[in-house]
Write an enzyme that holds these catalytic residues in place. Structure first.
Site: not given
Length: 213
Positions: A85-87, A93
């Site tokens: 997962n990425h921000p 992102a």
């Protein structure tokens, strides 16, 4: 007919099917927890490379992959863990945290965290299925080849597609409720061996009624 279930500590329990591997006996990551008799089948690797199919598994996140008993997993499966997962709430992102000098990290407070990925018992997973982080697949499910599982799948469901969707329940609600309570995979292996033909009989009532309390 003699079954080979007593060989649960073997890597390849059926010598005539060398592609079949009991996963529990080859995993080394303590955050991958697999029940007895669950196998991965890959003719190219002999199934021993299962851990390579669990990706983005970063220790500091602490998430787990938990798989029940008597699951059948075809080749090419991939479990994507929370480290992928990425921000998403800010402007970018891009995972800047990975590039921090001497201390690459992915802060939990800015990256989506979906928790453990959990696969129940007696789940049949088709070829090249992809599981997204944190999904829960309940007991008795069948996941069709090439599906991408992005949300939870209820017990005894058949799910296909990208994203995977439930196309039918395998049995009616009453029968599913009885099967969930029965949990045949937790019976002594001797009992399972003696009654495996009933487990495959299309008259499922014959097995349920025999062992239901």
């Amino acid at each position: 007919m003699k079954l080979l279930f007593k060989n649960k500590d073997e890597i390849h329990p059926q010598p005539k099917v060398p592609s079949l591997c009991y996963i529990k006996n080859v995993i080394t990551n303590p955050n991958i927890i697999v029940g007895d008799y669950t196998y991965y089948d890959d003719i190219h690797s002999g199934g021993e490379d299962f851990e390579n199919h669990v990706t983005h598994f970063y220790p500091h996140l602490g998430d787990k992959l938990i798989i029940g008993k008597f699951c059948s997993i075809a080749k090419g499966v991939e479990f994507i863990m929370n480290g992928a997962n990425h921000p998403m709430n800010g402007i970018s992102a891009f995972p800047f945290g990975i590039f921090i000098e001497n201390q690459p990290t992915i802060p939990k407070d800015i990256v989506p965290y979906k928790g453990d990925t959990v696969i129940g018992s007696d789940v049949w997973i088709g070829q090249n299925v992809v599981f997204m982080p944190g999904v829960k697949v309940s007991d008795g499910c069948i996941i069709g080849a090439n599906a991408v599982v992005a949300k939870d799948i209820p017990p005894y469901s058949i799910a296909v597609g990208n994203p995977a969707r439930v196309i039918k329940r395998r049995f009616n609600d009453s029968t599913i409720e009885r099967l969930i309570k029965l949990k045949w995979w937790d019976m002594p292996i001797e009992t399972i061996e003696e009654n495996y033909e009933l487990l495959q009989d299309k008259n499922i009532e014959s097995f349920i009624s025999k062992f239901e309390r």
